[in-house]
Design a protein around this motif. Structure first.
Motif, PDB file in Angstrom:
ATOM      1  N   ALA A   1       0.941  -1.182   0.053  1.00  0.00           N
ATOM      2  CA  ALA A   1      -0.026  -0.132  -0.005  1.00  0.00           C
ATOM      3  C   ALA A   1       0.907   1.019   0.162  1.00  0.00           C
ATOM      4  CB  ALA A   1      -0.915  -0.217   1.204  1.00  0.00           C
ATOM      5  N   LEU A   2       1.991   1.042  -0.346  1.00  0.00           N
ATOM      6  CA  LEU A   2       3.045   2.303  -0.481  1.00  0.00           C
ATOM      7  C   LEU A   2       3.062   2.873  -1.890  1.00  0.00           C
ATOM      8  CD1 LEU A   2       5.813   0.788   1.761  1.00  0.00           C
ATOM      9  CD2 LEU A   2       3.603   2.115   2.603  1.00  0.00           C
ATOM     10  N   GLY A   3       3.657   4.202  -1.660  1.00  0.00           N
ATOM     11  CA  GLY A   3       4.040   4.903  -2.951  1.00  0.00           C
ATOM     12  C   GLY A   3       5.466   4.536  -3.224  1.00  0.00           C
ATOM     13  N   VAL A   4       5.909   5.135  -4.424  1.00  0.00           N
ATOM     14  CA  VAL A   4       7.249   4.685  -5.042  1.00  0.00           C
ATOM     15  C   VAL A   4       8.328   5.360  -3.928  1.00  0.00           C
ATOM     16  CG1 VAL A   4       9.040   5.165  -6.854  1.00  0.00           C
ATOM     17  CG2 VAL A   4       6.385   5.119  -7.294  1.00  0.00           C
ATOM     18  N   ALA A   5       8.386   6.367  -3.446  1.00  0.00           N
ATOM     19  CA  ALA A   5       9.294   6.856  -2.410  1.00  0.00           C
ATOM     20  C   ALA A   5       9.229   6.059  -1.219  1.00  0.00           C
ATOM     21  CB  ALA A   5       9.170   8.212  -2.202  1.00  0.00           C
ATOM     22  N   GLN A   6       8.162   5.724  -0.592  1.00  0.00           N
ATOM     23  CA  GLN A   6       8.037   4.804   0.724  1.00  0.00           C
ATOM     24  C   GLN A   6       8.491   3.504   0.231  1.00  0.00           C
ATOM     25  OE1 GLN A   6       4.388   5.229   2.558  1.00  0.00           O
ATOM     26  NE2 GLN A   6       4.272   7.415   1.885  1.00  0.00           N
ATOM     27  N   THR A   7       8.206   2.893  -0.893  1.00  0.00           N
ATOM     28  CA  THR A   7       8.549   1.441  -1.168  1.00  0.00           C
ATOM     29  C   THR A   7      10.059   1.519  -1.271  1.00  0.00           C
ATOM     30  OG1 THR A   7       6.584   1.030  -2.517  1.00  0.00           O
ATOM     31  CG2 THR A   7       8.454  -0.343  -3.060  1.00  0.00           C
ATOM     32  N   SER A   8      10.346   2.487  -1.928  1.00  0.00           N
ATOM     33  CA  SER A   8      12.291   2.478  -2.059  1.00  0.00           C
ATOM     34  C   SER A   8      12.909   2.454  -0.652  1.00  0.00           C
ATOM     35  CB  SER A   8      12.641   3.769  -2.771  1.00  0.00           C
ATOM     36  OG  SER A   8      13.852   3.831  -2.749  1.00  0.00           O
ATOM     37  N   MET A   9      12.016   3.173   0.570  1.00  0.00           N
ATOM     38  CA  MET A   9      12.632   3.259   1.748  1.00  0.00           C
ATOM     39  C   MET A   9      12.532   1.931   2.397  1.00  0.00           C
ATOM     40  SD  MET A   9      10.950   5.332   4.964  1.00  0.00           S
ATOM     41  CE  MET A   9      10.966   6.772   4.118  1.00  0.00           C
ATOM     42  N   VAL A  10      11.427   1.137   2.311  1.00  0.00           N
ATOM     43  CA  VAL A  10      11.341  -0.094   2.945  1.00  0.00           C
ATOM     44  C   VAL A  10      12.267  -1.224   2.210  1.00  0.00           C
ATOM     45  CG1 VAL A  10       9.970  -2.228   3.119  1.00  0.00           C
ATOM     46  CG2 VAL A  10       8.841   0.473   3.666  1.00  0.00           C
ATOM     47  N   LEU A  11      12.528  -1.067   0.737  1.00  0.00           N
ATOM     48  CA  LEU A  11      13.307  -2.029   0.066  1.00  0.00           C
ATOM     49  C   LEU A  11      14.719  -1.681   0.648  1.00  0.00           C
ATOM     50  CD1 LEU A  11      11.699  -2.298  -3.284  1.00  0.00           C
ATOM     51  CD2 LEU A  11      11.394  -3.637  -1.317  1.00  0.00           C
ATOM     52  N   LYS A  12      15.192  -0.582   0.608  1.00  0.00           N
ATOM     53  CA  LYS A  12      16.548  -0.397   1.200  1.00  0.00           C
ATOM     54  C   LYS A  12      16.860  -0.746   2.421  1.00  0.00           C
ATOM     55  CE  LYS A  12      19.604   3.678   1.801  1.00  0.00           C
ATOM     56  NZ  LYS A  12      19.827   5.154   1.908  1.00  0.00           N
ATOM     57  N   TYR A  13      15.962  -0.635   3.327  1.00  0.00           N
ATOM     58  CA  TYR A  13      15.938  -1.300   4.636  1.00  0.00           C
ATOM     59  C   TYR A  13      15.955  -2.609   4.799  1.00  0.00           C
ATOM     60  CZ  TYR A  13      15.529  -1.633   9.781  1.00  0.00           C
ATOM     61  OH  TYR A  13      15.779  -2.028  11.110  1.00  0.00           O
ATOM     62  N   ILE A  14      15.195  -3.280   4.072  1.00  0.00           N
ATOM     63  CA  ILE A  14      15.299  -4.839   3.752  1.00  0.00           C
ATOM     64  C   ILE A  14      16.612  -5.279   3.449  1.00  0.00           C
ATOM     65  CG2 ILE A  14      14.521  -6.898   2.489  1.00  0.00           C
ATOM     66  CD1 ILE A  14      11.650  -5.420   2.300  1.00  0.00           C
ATOM     67  N   ASN A  15      17.192  -4.577   2.568  1.00  0.00           N
ATOM     68  CA  ASN A  15      18.520  -4.889   2.042  1.00  0.00           C
ATOM     69  C   ASN A  15      19.794  -4.729   3.341  1.00  0.00           C
ATOM     70  OD1 ASN A  15      20.357  -5.824  -0.070  1.00  0.00           O
ATOM     71  ND2 ASN A  15      21.056  -3.650   0.149  1.00  0.00           N
ATOM     72  N   GLN A  16      19.365  -3.530   4.024  1.00  0.00           N
ATOM     73  CA  GLN A  16      20.362  -3.331   5.238  1.00  0.00           C
ATOM     74  C   GLN A  16      20.124  -4.602   6.050  1.00  0.00           C
ATOM     75  OE1 GLN A  16      20.000   0.290   7.214  1.00  0.00           O
ATOM     76  NE2 GLN A  16      19.556   1.277   5.280  1.00  0.00           N
ATOM     77  N   VAL A  17      18.938  -5.037   6.328  1.00  0.00           N
ATOM     78  CA  VAL A  17      18.766  -6.089   7.336  1.00  0.00           C
ATOM     79  C   VAL A  17      19.378  -7.378   6.843  1.00  0.00           C
ATOM     80  CG1 VAL A  17      17.062  -7.794   8.401  1.00  0.00           C
ATOM     81  CG2 VAL A  17      16.671  -5.284   8.281  1.00  0.00           C
ATOM     82  N   ARG A  18      19.361  -7.505   5.485  1.00  0.00           N
ATOM     83  CA  ARG A  18      19.844  -8.884   4.864  1.00  0.00           C
ATOM     84  C   ARG A  18      21.621  -8.590   5.136  1.00  0.00           C
ATOM     85  NH1 ARG A  18      19.849  -9.664  -0.674  1.00  0.00           N
ATOM     86  NH2 ARG A  18      19.824  -7.516  -1.014  1.00  0.00           N
ATOM     87  N   GLU A  19      22.241  -7.591   4.877  1.00  0.00           N
ATOM     88  CA  GLU A  19      23.502  -7.611   4.971  1.00  0.00           C
ATOM     89  C   GLU A  19      24.034  -7.412   6.379  1.00  0.00           C
ATOM     90  OE1 GLU A  19      24.445  -3.664   2.939  1.00  0.00           O
ATOM     91  OE2 GLU A  19      24.437  -4.564   0.805  1.00  0.00           O
TER      92      GLU A  19
END
Length: 262
Positions: A179-197
């Motif tokens: 349910a997120l817009g483009v900018a908010q989606t980018s924020m969440v995906l970036k954080y998922i990547n941080q968690v993975r790393e």
């Protein structure tokens, strides 16, 4: 990140019945430290039942369920949390009118004092909340502000940060970008990547193949309670994955009947 060790979570031929209804009928998958496994499937594929089984809400009818190589049976979501398996659902389990800090800690607040004089250490809780959010790039100047004043992406990040802070080894994310817009989606995906790393394992449930491709290492497709296949990044194209997720041969047959309009 080395992903060759014992998986953090593994299920083999998992089956779940609700009376005469077969919700899962032989699902196999695993996620290791430092990887994002994307779980894909249309409505009714069995994704919700699977994540609720992994999270301790449901007990499997049959099949093997292993945590770090050891068989486990969760009796409740608390059992799962104590084993390091944290689930962030779409509704986030947050109270909009409560502060960011109270939502971050919710039932696990730091305290000061003893016995009847014990109380919440609000300053410490605020400091931890502010520091954890700043670490992921969100500047919460006033942790006592209502969590409902944050954007959808920020609230998702609060929920994920909360799980990481309290010791999760595996994060199960239920449609975090739906349910997120483009900018908010980018924020969440970036954080998922941080968690993975940082070395955690992530199970990312999504309908959006492009979001999955942005952060996923492997992709497991479910259909009617069964595993259709698991593919590493680079082994399957976006269009192929989308087609498999949407019905594969069945969709092609319908398309042919309608003159290629599907």
């Amino acid at each position: 990140m080395d992903r060759t060790g014992t998986p953090l979570i593994e299920v083999r031929n998992l089956v779940k019945h609700f009376g005469s209804v077969i919700a899962l009928n032989g699902v196999s998958m695993h996620v290791s430290a430092g990887e994002v496994l994307c779980l894909l499937g249309d409505n009714g594929a069995g994704k919700s039942t699977l994540i609720n089984t992994l999270a301790g809400v449901h007990r499997p009818t049959a099949g093997e369920f292993l945590i770090e190589g050891r068989p486990r049976v969760f009796s409740s979501p608390r059992d799962a949390l104590e084993a390091g398996v944290a689930t962030v659902y779409q509704d986030l389990a947050m109270i909009p009118l409560m502060s960011v800090t109270r939502n971050f800690f919710m039932g696990q607040e730091p305290t000061v004092g003893f016995g009847p004089f014990k109380r919440i250490d609000m300053k410490r809780a605020d400091d931890i909340t502010r520091a954890e959010m700043k670490r992921i790039g969100i500047d919460v100047r006033e942790p006592q502000q209502a969590v409902g004043t944050l954007s959808g992406g920020e609230r998702q990040c609060v929920a994920i940060a909360r799980a990481v802070h309290f010791g999760a080894k595996v994060l199960i994310l239920d449609e975090p970008t739906s349910a997120l817009g483009v900018a908010q989606t980018s924020m969440v995906l970036k954080y998922i990547n941080q968690v993975r790393e940082s070395g955690l394992g992530v199970i990312f449930i999504t309908h959006n193949v492009r979001h999955a491709m942005a952060v996923g290492n492997r992709f497991t497709v479910l259909n009617r309670g069964k595993t259709l296949g698991t593919f590493a990044k680079g082994e399957i194209a976006i269009d192929e994955l989308q087609n498999l997720m949407a019905g594969g041969k069945e969709l092609q047959a319908v398309s042919a009947e309608l003159g290629g309009t599907v």
